[in-house]
Enzyme design. Sequence first.
Site, mmCIF file in Angstrom:
data_model
loop_
_atom_site.group_PDB
_atom_site.id
_atom_site.type_symbol
_atom_site.label_atom_id
_atom_site.label_comp_id
_atom_site.label_asym_id
_atom_site.label_seq_id
_atom_site.Cartn_x
_atom_site.Cartn_y
_atom_site.Cartn_z
ATOM 1 N N GLY A 27 0.842 -1.184 0.000
ATOM 2 C CA GLY A 27 0.000 0.000 0.000
ATOM 3 C C GLY A 27 0.880 1.237 0.000
ATOM 4 O O GLY A 27 1.995 1.221 -0.509
ATOM 5 N N CYS A 28 0.376 2.315 0.559
ATOM 6 C CA CYS A 28 1.153 3.549 0.662
ATOM 7 C C CYS A 28 2.465 3.257 1.379
ATOM 8 O O CYS A 28 2.482 2.593 2.409
ATOM 9 C CB CYS A 28 0.351 4.613 1.421
ATOM 10 S SG CYS A 28 1.252 6.140 1.690
ATOM 11 N N PHE A 29 3.579 3.744 0.863
ATOM 12 C CA PHE A 29 4.880 3.318 1.391
ATOM 13 C C PHE A 29 5.210 3.797 2.789
ATOM 14 O O PHE A 29 6.060 3.242 3.464
ATOM 15 C CB PHE A 29 6.032 3.632 0.442
ATOM 16 C CG PHE A 29 6.064 4.958 -0.255
ATOM 17 C CD1 PHE A 29 5.826 6.158 0.392
ATOM 18 C CD2 PHE A 29 6.384 4.998 -1.602
ATOM 19 C CE1 PHE A 29 5.903 7.369 -0.281
ATOM 20 C CE2 PHE A 29 6.465 6.211 -2.287
ATOM 21 C CZ PHE A 29 6.217 7.398 -1.622
ATOM 22 N N PRO A 32 4.303 1.010 5.840
ATOM 23 C CA PRO A 32 5.263 -0.093 5.912
ATOM 24 C C PRO A 32 6.669 0.364 6.280
ATOM 25 O O PRO A 32 7.373 -0.333 7.006
ATOM 26 C CB PRO A 32 5.227 -0.685 4.501
ATOM 27 C CG PRO A 32 3.893 -0.313 3.983
ATOM 28 C CD PRO A 32 3.571 1.028 4.575
#
Length: 174
Positions: A27-29, A32
């Site tokens: 998903g959006c970096f 993570p």
Amino acid sequence: MSNHFVSGNSIIPPYPDGMKQAVFGMGCFWGPERLFWQTPGVYSTAVGYAGGTTDDPTYTEVCKDITGHAEVVLIIFDKKQISYEELLIIFWESHNPTQGMRQQSDVGSQYRSAIYADSETHLELAIKSLNTYQIKLASAEKDEKINLKSRILGKITTEIKLLDKFYYAEEYHQ
């Protein structure tokens, strides 16, 4: 920017001896990245793009879905402190790998679940881990004791392939 804004360690090579890398899309970096920079044994992280066909993609191009790239996090880790297999466990258990081209409310191919392995060994471990987690999902679907709202249903859609190239996101994203 060549140093991580939290750890102070370098986000670009060369890295200290014994470091290995993993590249995951979840998903959006930013989410993570934060997850992994807090993981013991991780030396450094950086956000960027991988898995597409365009050289030197920009955030705007990736968001317009014209590059084929996913938002990813580069994880530099000390193999003496944490293994690639342990990072894969964190990967699988920290997002929903069955959502296709999205993660939660983030929709688009740049948000897909992805593992870009830097070696044949890591590729084999990633595929093996996918098979293990798919079996766990299938088993959970059959377990009537699990609350329907809390389980992940479906087939894993995670893209797994050898890393062609990692492109660092713009400095303001790091």
